[in-house]
Design a protein around this motif. Structure first.
Motif, PDB file in Angstrom:
ATOM      1  N   VAL A 187      90.484 -54.434  26.304  1.00 14.99           N
ATOM      2  CA  VAL A 187      90.980 -53.064  26.172  1.00 14.99           C
ATOM      3  C   VAL A 187      92.342 -53.015  25.493  1.00 14.99           C
ATOM      4  CG1 VAL A 187      91.929 -53.095  28.520  1.00 14.99           C
ATOM      5  CG2 VAL A 187      91.505 -50.910  27.403  1.00 14.99           C
ATOM      6  N   ASP A 188      92.452 -52.072  24.553  1.00 20.54           N
ATOM      7  CA  ASP A 188      93.717 -51.770  23.882  1.00 20.54           C
ATOM      8  C   ASP A 188      93.960 -50.280  24.078  1.00 20.54           C
ATOM      9  OD1 ASP A 188      95.941 -51.722  22.309  1.00 20.54           O
ATOM     10  OD2 ASP A 188      94.932 -52.219  20.426  1.00 20.54           O
ATOM     11  N   PRO A 204      98.450 -55.196  25.611  1.00 23.61           N
ATOM     12  CA  PRO A 204      99.586 -54.318  25.294  1.00 23.61           C
ATOM     13  C   PRO A 204     100.507 -54.959  24.253  1.00 23.61           C
ATOM     14  CG  PRO A 204     100.068 -55.550  27.278  1.00 23.61           C
ATOM     15  CD  PRO A 204      98.698 -55.997  26.821  1.00 23.61           C
ATOM     16  N   ASN A 205     101.260 -54.129  23.537  1.00 24.31           N
ATOM     17  CA  ASN A 205     102.391 -54.663  22.784  1.00 24.31           C
ATOM     18  C   ASN A 205     103.613 -54.603  23.713  1.00 24.31           C
ATOM     19  OD1 ASN A 205     103.265 -51.976  22.723  1.00 24.31           O
ATOM     20  ND2 ASN A 205     102.427 -51.626  20.682  1.00 24.31           N
ATOM     21  N   ALA A 211     106.398 -49.908  29.381  1.00 27.82           N
ATOM     22  CA  ALA A 211     105.936 -48.696  30.072  1.00 27.82           C
ATOM     23  C   ALA A 211     105.150 -49.062  31.324  1.00 27.82           C
ATOM     24  CB  ALA A 211     105.079 -47.857  29.129  1.00 27.82           C
ATOM     25  N   LEU A 212     104.355 -50.114  31.229  1.00 26.71           N
ATOM     26  CA  LEU A 212     103.538 -50.557  32.363  1.00 26.71           C
ATOM     27  C   LEU A 212     104.422 -51.125  33.477  1.00 26.71           C
ATOM     28  CD1 LEU A 212     100.467 -50.732  32.965  1.00 26.71           C
ATOM     29  CD2 LEU A 212     100.562 -53.097  32.176  1.00 26.71           C
ATOM     30  N   ALA A 213     105.450 -51.882  33.068  1.00 30.94           N
ATOM     31  CA  ALA A 213     106.332 -52.511  34.051  1.00 30.94           C
ATOM     32  C   ALA A 213     107.345 -51.527  34.632  1.00 30.94           C
ATOM     33  CB  ALA A 213     107.065 -53.690  33.409  1.00 30.94           C
ATOM     34  N   GLY A 214     107.640 -50.457  33.873  1.00 31.17           N
ATOM     35  CA  GLY A 214     108.614 -49.482  34.335  1.00 31.17           C
ATOM     36  C   GLY A 214     110.043 -49.964  34.225  1.00 31.17           C
ATOM     37  N   VAL A 241      99.762 -60.159  25.106  1.00 30.88           N
ATOM     38  CA  VAL A 241     100.894 -59.323  24.694  1.00 30.88           C
ATOM     39  C   VAL A 241     101.218 -59.631  23.233  1.00 30.88           C
ATOM     40  CG1 VAL A 241     103.285 -58.655  25.139  1.00 30.88           C
ATOM     41  CG2 VAL A 241     101.795 -59.347  27.048  1.00 30.88           C
ATOM     42  N   THR A 242     101.127 -58.632  22.366  1.00 25.22           N
ATOM     43  CA  THR A 242     101.520 -58.823  20.968  1.00 25.22           C
ATOM     44  C   THR A 242     103.008 -58.507  20.835  1.00 25.22           C
ATOM     45  OG1 THR A 242     100.746 -56.573  20.476  1.00 25.22           O
ATOM     46  CG2 THR A 242      99.223 -58.369  20.034  1.00 25.22           C
TER      47      THR A 242
END
Length: 328
Positions: A187-188, A204-205, A211-214, A241-242
């Motif tokens: 998933v992207d 994710p990039n 954003a995911l980690a906050g 992670v790119t």
């Protein structure tokens, strides 16, 4: 890269299912020579226009360019851009299994590129059109049924979420069942990665990882901490992670991390759609039974090639093989 060089030869026998937002990348080209008297803006004299496969459709186009088989499930309107995407998919050899409705507007990104005489055309403006909010319940259920049916003969699934409302709870539930049954589901997601827990691989990039980690990801140590935390939160088998000019980082469920340096030394020309090429190559490699590490390394090479091309582009299997041969 001898082991990687063998992988693309198996691509033609593999099929990838693309699930997600099918986008029309609409380009208008023109010439500028003066400023308007009506407002402080440049006047653009129209020259030409073209439409390219964008969003999830570009992921599907990348799979085809790499010689893989691909079917695409998404939503298209019965408008001109929807018709154009259908034509382009047929022309590219993409099996299109889209649901459609008169009340649905095809997701379209119109870019106006202009410049003076004998100068390079540069993007001046982008106008976005498309579905606002979630799709109607009937259409969401129809999409979920289509994903389940189309996955029957697939070797891997790619989810391409650009926030156009296609990937609702019904579709995500089907994707989780497929992943639980052993299907590689990659998933992207641009804006909602946290809603795709329980799948095989999430990509994710670094800004999406933030954003995911906050919290900010400024150093490699920040990235490592955020990556491990994100993998646990998403309950996936791996996190890719790119990292732009820093390459990639592949996290696995056993707590391991593989830092992959960027391939090649050439500066990027245009990063538009690079993530599409990366996820398409990665999923197709998994479909060909590659390990997660080999799939990530192959995707890293493909990504380095596509950023050398302007606009929405793909990388062919021959280009990938040639680059792998020259890198030995």
């Amino acid at each position: 890269m001898p082991s990687l060089a063998r992988l693309p030869h198996a691509f033609a026998r593999r099929k990838v299912l693309l699930v997600g937002d099918l986008v029309a990348d609409h380009y208008i080209y023109g010439q500028t020579d003066r400023v308007s008297r009506e407002a402080p803006v440049l006047i653009v004299r129209y020259e030409s226009a073209e439409v390219k496969l964008g969003g999830g459709a570009n992921v599907a186009a990348n799979v085809r360019a790499l010689s893989g088989q691909v079917s695409a499930v998404g939503a298209l309107g019965q408008d001109e851009m929807g018709k154009e995407l259908r034509r382009l998919c047929a022309e590219s050899g993409i099996q299109l299994d889209a649901v459609s409705g008169r009340d649905i507007e095809t997701e379209t990104k119109t870019r106006i590129l202009a410049g003076g005489v004998s100068t390079t055309r540069q993007q001046m403006l982008r106008l976005d059109r498309g579905q606002r909010g979630a799709l109607p319940p009937k259409m969401r259920k129809a999409l979920a049924r289509q994903v389940e049916a189309s996955a029957q003969d697939a070797d891997a699934v790619v989810v391409s979420d650009y926030g156009a409302g296609v990937l609702g709870d019904e579709v995500r539930d089907v994707l989780r069942r497929l992943a639980a049954d052993g299907m590689p589901v990659c998933v992207d997601s641009r804006y909602a990665l946290s809603s795709f827990s329980g799948l095989t691989v999430c990509k994710p990039n670094e800004p999406e990882l933030e954003a995911l980690a906050g919290r900010p990801v400024r150093t490699q140590e920040d990235m490592l901490e955020a990556g491990h935390a994100a993998l646990k939160r998403l309950e996936c088998r791996a996190l890719l992670v790119t990292r732009g000019r820093h390459g990639m980082a592949l996290f696995d469920a056993d707590g391991g991390v593989d830092l992959i340096p960027v391939h090649g030394a050439k500066a990027a020309v245009d990063v538009t759609g690079a993530g599409d090429t990366v996820i398409a190559t990665f999923a197709l490699a998994l479909a060909a039974k590659a390990s997660l590490g080999d799939a990530a390394r192959l995707a890293n090479v493909a990504g380095s090639l596509v950023v050398q091309k302007p606009g929405t582009a793909t990388v062919s299997r021959d280009e990938l093989l040639e680059e792998l041969r020259s890198a030995r």
